[in-house]
Design an enzyme around this catalytic site. Structure first.
Site, mmCIF file in Angstrom:
data_model
loop_
_atom_site.group_PDB
_atom_site.id
_atom_site.type_symbol
_atom_site.label_atom_id
_atom_site.label_comp_id
_atom_site.label_asym_id
_atom_site.label_seq_id
_atom_site.Cartn_x
_atom_site.Cartn_y
_atom_site.Cartn_z
ATOM 1 N N GLN A 223 0.352 11.971 8.878
ATOM 2 C CA GLN A 223 -0.606 9.833 9.081
ATOM 3 C C GLN A 223 0.156 10.167 10.523
ATOM 4 O O GLN A 223 0.274 8.931 11.348
ATOM 5 C CB GLN A 223 0.270 9.356 8.126
ATOM 6 C CG GLN A 223 -0.416 9.552 6.968
ATOM 7 C CD GLN A 223 0.237 8.862 5.762
ATOM 8 O OE1 GLN A 223 0.815 9.117 4.349
ATOM 9 N NE2 GLN A 223 0.586 6.974 5.826
ATOM 10 N N ARG A 372 2.178 4.123 -1.461
ATOM 11 C CA ARG A 372 2.141 2.894 -0.402
ATOM 12 C C ARG A 372 2.967 2.043 -0.619
ATOM 13 O O ARG A 372 2.213 0.780 -0.758
ATOM 14 C CB ARG A 372 0.662 2.692 -1.370
ATOM 15 C CG ARG A 372 -0.571 1.945 -0.513
ATOM 16 C CD ARG A 372 -1.496 2.022 -1.312
ATOM 17 N NE ARG A 372 -2.716 0.731 -0.962
ATOM 18 C CZ ARG A 372 -4.346 0.708 -0.872
ATOM 19 N NH1 ARG A 372 -4.693 2.228 -1.543
ATOM 20 N NH2 ARG A 372 -5.169 0.482 -0.313
ATOM 21 N N CYS A 373 3.691 2.229 -0.432
ATOM 22 C CA CYS A 373 4.635 1.766 0.723
ATOM 23 C C CYS A 373 6.260 2.445 0.494
ATOM 24 O O CYS A 373 6.631 2.382 -0.773
ATOM 25 C CB CYS A 373 4.877 0.236 -0.297
ATOM 26 S SG CYS A 373 7.041 -0.667 0.090
ATOM 27 N N GLU A 742 -0.981 -2.671 1.734
ATOM 28 C CA GLU A 742 -0.041 -2.131 1.261
ATOM 29 C C GLU A 742 0.680 -3.569 -0.152
ATOM 30 O O GLU A 742 0.788 -3.162 -1.227
ATOM 31 C CB GLU A 742 1.741 -1.512 1.649
ATOM 32 C CG GLU A 742 1.784 -0.775 2.568
ATOM 33 C CD GLU A 742 2.928 -0.618 2.528
ATOM 34 O OE1 GLU A 742 3.446 0.919 3.778
ATOM 35 O OE2 GLU A 742 3.665 -1.439 2.962
#
Lengths: 788, 289, 163
Positions: A223, A372-373, A742
């Site tokens: 990422q 996701r966070c 998120e």
């Protein structure tokens, strides 16, 4: 309210145009890391530890090397010759690439087998004979801090115990005093267990070193390819891998969710192997390797919320024990070791708050990887939103009403939070009102009263969260010293079509469409005429990558500003073409025209052509612009989620009847994509709330290391999501936008937990930690009945 | 996850398969749908040296009533069972179970014979077979044999099938008027193995007295389990709510679950009680209609 | 270990090869035939990313030996529509934003083809159960359900038109 300035054909902001990237995925032509095939490519497979904590007595490679096709078995000792056996984590802790003496968690990499193909490499890994001397593992983080606990990291200079660091924000004394003086104080220890992103594509790499050109070409599920390249150069520069010789290409990525931010040991070993052998080496995790070796959460939070007897919140205190496993691999900014956890004061206006955290080592996999966070907002929001509901129950006030009475008001923005954030914008009241109206809150309250009278368990849960996304500003935010900004580079070709490149990297977010829409909005060039390119460090401008909902707040802003630079240049060219002064040129999307004479105009495409063919004297030719955007503040998306559940007392079965999510992420680039992001985040919210959690036994063995037992929700468990929006633009973002992806993962778990606990409240159950499973509910009901 | 090396042999007839099995010995295993065995091989929990593929043997895929017997060929897939009109109308218990077994793609190739022959108490079909009083037909070195279901399951992954035996057919007494069956399992998510499952088959006479009853339990003991004590309570009696409650209680007492990721022993006993009662009621309802 | 000669039809073309007994069909398709649209997500037949059609029926190709596919007629994502055209499901996934990262998408579409073959007019619940062996981590499934609904409608219309 935001309204579209462009036609659907141009496809600027606000249009739900269909995605440009879809075609290749729909036809099986996506190119993911495991799809990369290079001539002479070798395959690598890891040998992993069956023990959570053990001395390595010996590693016998002979049987493995005797298998035809097995070329090498690489151990920590082998890497130590090049000083490559340790590496830094993103938070400046240290992590073994391969061990030389001790394994610190189950499934840790012990050595790597390189073979001519995957099947032979697996056979080789089975044949390596490793002798261990198992030791008593520390699994419970509270026990890790006991005096007689063995020191897990003697390799770290000055490390006397298993405590990693202490962090705090706010005013301890004043908060304690406010809590002591309050009418009502509710307390709870809340645990968010370890969970895993479980993107459907696991992590992997193809490393290809060319001994003649000395170039290292790497295909990586990353990422953040630029940051990884820099870190690699810093770690391996001494053996000759300097930054200009490393090219990382992040091809299509099959879901990231933060799990593809860190550097995993397998990457480094594959790179080292290719460097030494001079052939391409591929390593792709299998699912168990993926599930057992990277984790999010694992915060044990002692919370106290104080209020007046009629429910005016006065103070919040949270003391957290964070289990980081054997190394702190959090992908957090260096000045924020606990990420944005101090957003934990939530959406409410009160004066006193204090948050502290102690991080500890245990015999678990490196902790702090995202779900996701990564920036700990999920934990923070869970803490405050559970406590607000607990307060409402304690004083007998409707939880929506309690929230309305404590919300930060629209006119208070920018709002200085007690733990130091400056919230940019929001209208929390309007958002909750919209959610209540959409779900029919009052009717459900009535239905609940009726059901309770019949002895049935029905619950309504609310979460009104404030998120914090889009790091930098770079003066406060860096990863290993690399400042957190992001970038965009636009080249408009002579024919008016464009190529734009970014420092971020989509993993499904739809950048190829949304970035093109931003440029279409700014330049009036149709989004279909703009190619978007990301993920190749040889071509893309430097950036910190895509995670923590930062792409739109940073690279999206960079795109807008780079486009505005182009527009400024174009204005000069237009003035030249129209033979008027620059001051007489005005802009409307897609064209320049002469003030007062709109028939005299030049389109952006005509101006682009002129930039290469007919420039004003003295002007630099070409039509390109680059911008590195350093945000002045983060953005603060927010939302109001309401969940309705029914629980069956006899079995503990939980039925999610409705779930409404209203999000405010400022101005929206593509409503279809934003809605899709919210749907996905909600399913990744119900997952930890009701299904997912890594389970350890007392020896540190992971008991659910496959997708047969790690319960990723299917379409059946995932409810039919209902979504909507309110819009309060970010005042400091060039497009008024905020991050969103998120938010739903942050907001859904407390809404669901609150609903289930609300359902169980008549039975005297006041808290349950997630995941709240039917068997856990059943046990709680039995316990509660036994007490009664 | 890749299986260890083995050699593959395709059998096109039962005789050929049995002969191969004899020739290759203990290290050979039959594979039909492969959806139970191959995952175990990929995890290297199973490392057979030879695989004898019996999926190409023709004539073992059928569902038919023959006289007083329902016959299901062992190679009939779960999907074929799910969509079969005869089973849908007369034996809805199969639909109940198959709908909850794995997922549709797995059901396309997973066979009923494999599901039973695997001897896994977590599989769904064994409980049905116990409830329906099936007879398992197998072909072996010494020819065909018929094994009553009560004698079939011997232990953890162990059955009455001897080396070389191939399960060929399942025989079930044809559904009588006033009979009905039902199956349900509690699962953590769709497609999961059962936390606990209960299969019930009941036959009533014209007065609503229970003539015959079968109750099978899924994944609450090392071996697929028949609830004999519960059956005795109902057999020969008019079924009342009180008796149903009593059978539920017996089920929770007689099952032998272990605490694991799917829940504690106490929780499992409790849900066995609940599902037993619910399936008795559902089977009764079907029997009465 | 002995090798085996196999011949099968993949996406309309006949393919012959010599394979090891243990070669998984998914690896045969991806590595030997270089068709990488079929993905690997879990190795335990839990996620469905590797779903293909064998003789028209959906199967998880990670749990199927290549050697057993001898004589089979196989369809992968690459074979459901001619280049530059879309199968109704491909079109529907695009229209309804039924994909994000695209990794589960081929398997999801292959499974949905089989679903609509056996049940041309499924309810939302039937679709959700019908794709329950295929995990998606990005979309939250809402739009996948809508995609399958759209395709079902279009395919029924097509059928009517051809009758």
């Amino acid at each position: 309210m935001f309204s579209c300035k462009t036609s659907p054909e141009v496809g600027g902001m606000g249009h739900s145009v269909k995605r440009k990237e879809d075609a290749r995925f729909l036809h099986g032509k996506g190119k993911y890391t495991d799809d990369v095939k290079l001539p002479g490519m070798l395959s690598m497979v890891m040998v992993r530890s069956p023990y959570a904590y053990a001395k390595i007595k010996s590693i016998d490679k002979e049987k493995a090397l005797a298998i035809p096709g097995v070329l090498a078995v690489i151990t920590g000792e082998d890497l130590a010759q090049y000083n490559l056996h340790w590496m830094p984590t993103l938070l400046s802790d240290s992590q073994m690439v391969l061990p030389t003496d001790t394994v610190m968690h189950q499934s840790q990499e012990v050595c790597a087998v390189i073979a001519t193909d995957r099947y032979i490499a697996v056979d080789g890994a089975e044949a390596v004979d490793v002798q261990y001397e198992p030791m008593k593992a520390i699994v419970n983080p509270y026990k890790a801090l006991e005096e007689d606990a063995p020191l897990l990291r003697p390799d770290k200079e000055g490390q006397k115990d298993n405590h990693i660091y202490h962090w705090e924000r706010g005013e301890r004394e004043k908060t304690d005093a406010a809590i002591a003086a309050a009418d009502v104080v509710v307390k709870e220890r809340i645990h968010l267990p370890r969970i895993h992103v479980a993107s459907i594509e696991t992590c992997g790499i193809v490393a290809s070193y060319d001994k003649d050109t000395e170039k290292m070409l790497i295909y990586l599920t990353s990422q953040a390819p630029h940051a990884i390249r820099t870190i690699l150069a810093l770690v391996a520069g001494h053996v000759g891998l300097s930054e200009e010789k490393i090219r990382i290409i992040a091809p299509d990525i099959g879901g990231g969710f933060g799990g593809k931010v860190p550097v995993y040991p397998g990457y480094v070993v594959a790179i080292a192997a290719s460097f030494l052998i001079g052939k391409p080496v591929k390593w792709i995790e299998d699912r168990s390797e993926n599930l057992i070796n990277g984790f999010a959460r694992d915060y044990h939070m002692d919370c106290e919320l104080a209020a007046t007897k009629d429910g005016k919140i006065q103070a919040f205190k949270v003391s957290t024990l964070a289990d980081h496993g054997y190394t702190d691999s959090s992908a957090n900014p260096s000045k924020y070791p606990t990420g944005m956890f101090s957003i934990c004061t939530g959406s409410y206006d009160y004066e006193h708050a204090f948050a502290e955290l102690d991080a500890v080592y245990t015999n678990k996999a490196p902790g702090g990887v995202a779900y996701r966070c990564s920036f700990r907002v999920t934990e923070a929001v869970h803490a405050i939103e559970r406590m607000v509901d607990k307060l409402a129950a304690e004083i007998g006030k409707d939880p929506a009403q309690l929230r309305f009475e404590n919300f930060i008001k629209k006119e208070q923005f920018p709002y200085a939070s007690p733990l130091g954030w400056s919230y940019d914008s929001g209208d929390y009241k309007a958002t909750l009102e919209k959610a209540m109206e959409m779900i029919g809150y009052d009717d459900y309250k009535k239905e609940q009263a009726e059901k309770r009278a019949q002895g049935k368990l029905m619950g309504i849960g609310i979460c009104t969260f404030t998120e914090v996304v889009g790091a930098g500003p770079s003066k406060d935010f860096d990863i290993l010293g690399i400042a957190m900004f992001d970038s965009a580079e636009i080249r408009v070709h002579p024919t008016g079509k464009a190529l734009a490149r970014f420092g971020t990297k989509s993993q499904g977010q739809g950048h190829e469409t949304t970035y093109a829409q931003i440029l279409a909005e700014e330049l009036g060039i149709p989004y279909t005429d703009i190619e978007i390119d990301e993920g190749d460090t040889d071509t893309a401008p430097y950036g910190l990558g895509t995670y923590a909902s930062r792409s739109t707040p940073t690279a999206g802003a960079a795109a807008a500003i780079a486009a505005r630079k182009l527009k400024d240049k174009g204005k000069k060219i237009a003035a030249h073409l129209l033979e008027v002064s620059e001051d007489d040129i005005e802009w409307e999307v897609g064209k320049y025209f002469v003030k007062g004479a709109p028939e005299k105009s030049k389109t952006i495409q005509e101006v682009a052509f002129a930039a290469y063919t007919n420039i004003p004297p003295g002007m630099e030719p070409g039509f390109e612009a680059t911008h590195y955007y350093d945000p002045p503040n983060l953005t603060f998306p927010n939302g109001a989620y309401i969940c309705v559940v029914e629980v069956e007392e006899e079995t503990g079965a939980i039925d999610v009847k409705r779930f409404v999510a209203i999000d405010d992420c400022g101005n929206i680039i593509n409503p279809m994509i934003v809605e899709g992001q919210v749907h996905g985040g909600l399913t990744q919210g119900i997952a930890p709330a009701m299904y997912e959690g890594i389970v350890y036994d007392d020896e540190g063995n992971v008991l659910n290391g496959t997708l047969m037992d790690y319960l990723v929700p299917t379409a059946v468990e995932s409810p039919h999501w209902e979504t909507g929006h309110t819009i309060t633009p970010s005042p400091h973002h060039p497009l008024g936008a905020k991050g969103v992806a998120e938010s739903p993962t942050v907001g859904a778990p407390p809404a669901i937990a609150n609903a289930i606990i609300d359902a169980l409240y008549p039975l005297g159950i006041k808290h349950l930690d997630i995941p709240i499973t039917p068997d856990k509910v059943w046990e709680a009901i039995q316990e509660s009945k036994a007490k009664a | 996850m890749i299986p260890a090396n083995f050699d593959y042999h395709k059998a096109t007839s039962l005789e050929e398969a049995i002969a191969l099995s004899q020739e290759l010995g203990d290290e050979a295993k039959y594979m039909s749908g492969g959806h139970s065995l191959l995952p175990m091989m990929k995890l290297r929990f199973a490392t057979p040296e030879h695989i004898i593929d019996i999926s190409k043997i023709e004539g073992l895929s059928y569902i038919k009533e023959d006289g007083d017997i329902l016959k299901i060929g062992a190679m009939t897939t779960q999907s074929e069972i799910e969509h079969d009109p005869l089973l849908k109308s007369n034996y809805p218990i199969f639909g109940d179970a198959v709908w909850l077994t794995a997922d549709p793609a797995v059901r396309n190739f997973g066979t009923i014979g494999g599901n039973i022959a695997h001897g896994d108490a977590a599989n769904d079909q064994p409980a049905l077979m116990l409830a329906l009083r099936a007879t398992i037909i197998a072909e072996g070195v010494d020819g065909e044999k018929a094994i009553p279901i009560d004698d079939f399951f011997h232990g953890f992954y162990m059955t009455a099938l001897e080396p070389g035996d191939i399960l060929t057919e399942i025989q079930i007494p044809k559904a009588k008027a006033n009979s009905g069956g039902a199956y349900h399992k509690v699962e953590r998510k769709v497609g999961d193995y059962a936390t606990a499952g209960v299969a019930v088959h009941i036959e009533l006479d014209g007065d609503g007295v229970c003539q015959e009853i079968g109750i099978g339990l899924t994944n609450v003991s090392a071996v697929p389990m028949r609830l004999e004590r519960g059956e005795e309570v109902l057999r020969g009696h008019k079924v009342t709510d009180a008796l149903i409650a009593q059978v539920g209680q017996i089920a929770s007492e007689d099952c032998e679950p272990e605490s694991d990721l799917r829940g504690s022993e106490a929780y499992k006993r409790s849900i066995v009680n609940t599902i037993t009662k619910r399936m008795l009621n559902k089977a009764l309802e079907r029997a009465r209609n | 270990m002995a090798k085996h000669n196999i011949t099968m039809t993949i996406n309309g073309e006949s393919v012959s090869a010599e394979v090891d007994s243990r070669l998984l069909l998914v690896h045969f398709i991806r590595e030997n035939l270089d068709m990488t649209g079929t993905h690997i997500g879990c190795d335990t037949s839990s996620c469905g990313a590797c779903t293909i059609l064998i003789d028209g029926k959906s199967v998880k190709s990670c749990t199927y030996l290549a050697v057993r596919a001898d004589g089979a007629n196989i369809t992968t994502i690459e074979g459901i529509a001619a280049d530059g055209t879309n199968h109704p499901l491909q079109k529907a996934f695009h229209d309804q934003h039924g994909l994000h990262c695209g990794f589960c998408t081929p398997g999801m579409i292959m499974r949905s083809i089989d679903l609509l073959e056996t049940n041309p007019n499924p309810t939302e619940e039937e679709i959700r159960w019908g794709i329950s062996g295929n995990l998606c981590r990005c979309t939250g499934y809402n739009n996948i359900v809508k995609s399958v609904q759209q395709a079902a409608e279009e395919m029924s219309k097509e059928k009517e038109a051809t009758v």
